[in-house]
Design a protein around this motif. Structure first.
Motif, PDB file in Angstrom:
ATOM      1  N   MET A   1     -63.115  -1.236 -31.278  1.00  0.00           N
ATOM      2  CA  MET A   1     -61.637  -1.551 -30.691  1.00  0.00           C
ATOM      3  C   MET A   1     -61.080  -2.765 -31.455  1.00  0.00           C
ATOM      4  O   MET A   1     -61.821  -3.501 -32.034  1.00  0.00           O
ATOM      5  CB  MET A   1     -61.844  -1.943 -29.366  1.00  0.00           C
ATOM      6  N   ARG A   2     -59.639  -2.710 -31.812  1.00  0.00           N
ATOM      7  CA  ARG A   2     -59.026  -3.682 -32.527  1.00  0.00           C
ATOM      8  C   ARG A   2     -57.975  -4.230 -31.439  1.00  0.00           C
ATOM      9  O   ARG A   2     -57.017  -3.213 -30.767  1.00  0.00           O
ATOM     10  CB  ARG A   2     -58.354  -3.127 -33.619  1.00  0.00           C
ATOM     11  N   ILE A   3     -57.542  -5.433 -31.580  1.00  0.00           N
ATOM     12  CA  ILE A   3     -56.891  -5.788 -30.709  1.00  0.00           C
ATOM     13  C   ILE A   3     -56.005  -6.925 -31.230  1.00  0.00           C
ATOM     14  O   ILE A   3     -56.438  -8.056 -32.132  1.00  0.00           O
ATOM     15  CB  ILE A   3     -57.236  -6.865 -29.317  1.00  0.00           C
ATOM     16  N   ASP A   4     -54.535  -6.774 -31.295  1.00  0.00           N
ATOM     17  CA  ASP A   4     -53.709  -7.625 -32.184  1.00  0.00           C
ATOM     18  C   ASP A   4     -52.779  -8.369 -31.308  1.00  0.00           C
ATOM     19  O   ASP A   4     -52.124  -7.662 -30.396  1.00  0.00           O
ATOM     20  CB  ASP A   4     -52.787  -6.616 -33.175  1.00  0.00           C
ATOM     21  N   ILE A   5     -52.905  -9.750 -31.304  1.00  0.00           N
ATOM     22  CA  ILE A   5     -52.094 -10.189 -30.267  1.00  0.00           C
ATOM     23  C   ILE A   5     -50.899 -11.127 -30.929  1.00  0.00           C
ATOM     24  O   ILE A   5     -51.058 -11.717 -32.087  1.00  0.00           O
ATOM     25  CB  ILE A   5     -53.211 -11.417 -29.451  1.00  0.00           C
ATOM     26  N   LEU A   6     -49.845 -11.045 -30.370  1.00  0.00           N
ATOM     27  CA  LEU A   6     -48.465 -11.619 -31.155  1.00  0.00           C
ATOM     28  C   LEU A   6     -48.144 -12.671 -30.305  1.00  0.00           C
ATOM     29  O   LEU A   6     -47.762 -12.709 -29.126  1.00  0.00           O
ATOM     30  CB  LEU A   6     -47.527 -10.555 -31.216  1.00  0.00           C
ATOM     31  N   THR A   7     -47.983 -14.092 -30.926  1.00  0.00           N
ATOM     32  CA  THR A   7     -47.838 -15.149 -30.139  1.00  0.00           C
ATOM     33  C   THR A   7     -47.158 -16.322 -30.958  1.00  0.00           C
ATOM     34  O   THR A   7     -47.155 -16.013 -32.171  1.00  0.00           O
ATOM     35  CB  THR A   7     -49.284 -15.784 -29.638  1.00  0.00           C
ATOM     36  N   ILE A   8     -46.421 -17.087 -30.505  1.00  0.00           N
ATOM     37  CA  ILE A   8     -45.951 -18.361 -31.167  1.00  0.00           C
ATOM     38  C   ILE A   8     -46.804 -19.520 -31.108  1.00  0.00           C
ATOM     39  O   ILE A   8     -46.553 -20.543 -31.594  1.00  0.00           O
ATOM     40  CB  ILE A   8     -44.486 -18.682 -30.855  1.00  0.00           C
ATOM     41  N   PHE A   9     -47.954 -19.328 -30.190  1.00  0.00           N
ATOM     42  CA  PHE A   9     -48.802 -20.252 -30.041  1.00  0.00           C
ATOM     43  C   PHE A   9     -50.555 -19.661 -30.269  1.00  0.00           C
ATOM     44  O   PHE A   9     -51.402 -19.802 -29.472  1.00  0.00           O
ATOM     45  CB  PHE A   9     -48.851 -21.028 -28.704  1.00  0.00           C
TER      46      PHE A   9
END
Ligand code: ADE
Length: 225
Positions: A1-9
């Motif tokens: 599984m692949r999880i991409d997390i988009l964040t400013i921190f």
């Protein structure tokens, strides 16, 4: 599984994934977790990622451009089964949703901030809006860590004891019964006799009874479902 997390921190999320079961799952290539800094995708000369809301006193709102460009880039590289937005006005997160998400191949988690994100991102990209509880955090990063942790531990091979995820609280709609370890007597505090009996059938019945009693006391709402 692949999880991409988009964040400013992104730094907030480095800690939770660098220890214990999630770290082992990454090391054993059971899961890939990629952190992306939304700011890197801003075309603004000051790398701005927010702007004033179109209403007085509503505070700052995350802008469309950097988020849209980042999601478009990821979607051009592979297909995603879910694009999740963490937000206190989302659907309350529960074990059954963790179970469903753990079956996916690729997911994106977008962490909210400020007063929210431009609604058009929610309308055109987001497939799941998730709240981890009726309280407001400073940002969606901790919620993304909670969701990721709850998913990763369900992926086959992530936990050394394969059966333990199945016997968690909530998996059968009940809280877990109490557990004990040695010594059987600690200064007069005794382990319930039944657990020392070796009678597996009776022990299972006792555990089930305890789970029901505990659920009745602490979470009677679970029994109604
Ligand atoms: N962002 C801020 N508060 C949150 C919450 N309770 N759940 C998910 N994301 C959030």
């Amino acid at each position: 599984m692949r999880i991409d997390i988009l964040t400013i921190f992104p730094e907030i999320l480095e800690g939770p994934f660098s220890q214990s079961i999630v770290k082992r799952a990454i090391d054993h290539q059971i899961v890939e977790i990629h952190l992306h800094n939304i700011r890197d995708y801003s075309t603004n000369k000051h790398k701005k990622v927010d702007d004033y809301a179109y209403s007085v006193g509503a505070g700052m709102v995350m802008t469309i451009q950097p988020i849209a460009d980042l999601i478009d880039k990821l979607k051009s590289e592979r297909s995603y089964d879910a694009i999740i937005f963490t937000t206190p006005d989302g659907i309350p997160y529960q074990q059954k949703q963790a179970n469903q998400l753990s079956l996916f191949d690729n997911i994106i988690i977008l962490c909210g901030h400020y007063k929210g994100i431009d609604q058009r991102i929610r309308d055109h990209y987001i497939t799941h809006e998730i709240s981890i509880g009726d309280y407001v955090l400073t940002g969606g990063e901790l919620a993304a860590a909670v969701i990721t942790d709850s998913i990763v531990r369900l992926i086959p091979g992530a936990m050394s004891d394969e059966t333990s995820a199945l016997t968690d609280s909530f998996q059968d709609g009940l809280l877990s019964p109490p557990v004990y370890t040695r010594p059987a007597d600690y200064n007069g505090w005794k382990v319930p006799e039944i657990l020392l009996s070796g009678d597996e059938k009776k022990i299972e019945a006792w555990k089930h009874e305890q789970a029901i009693e505990k659920t009745k006391t602490i979470r009677p709402d679970l029994l109604k479902n």
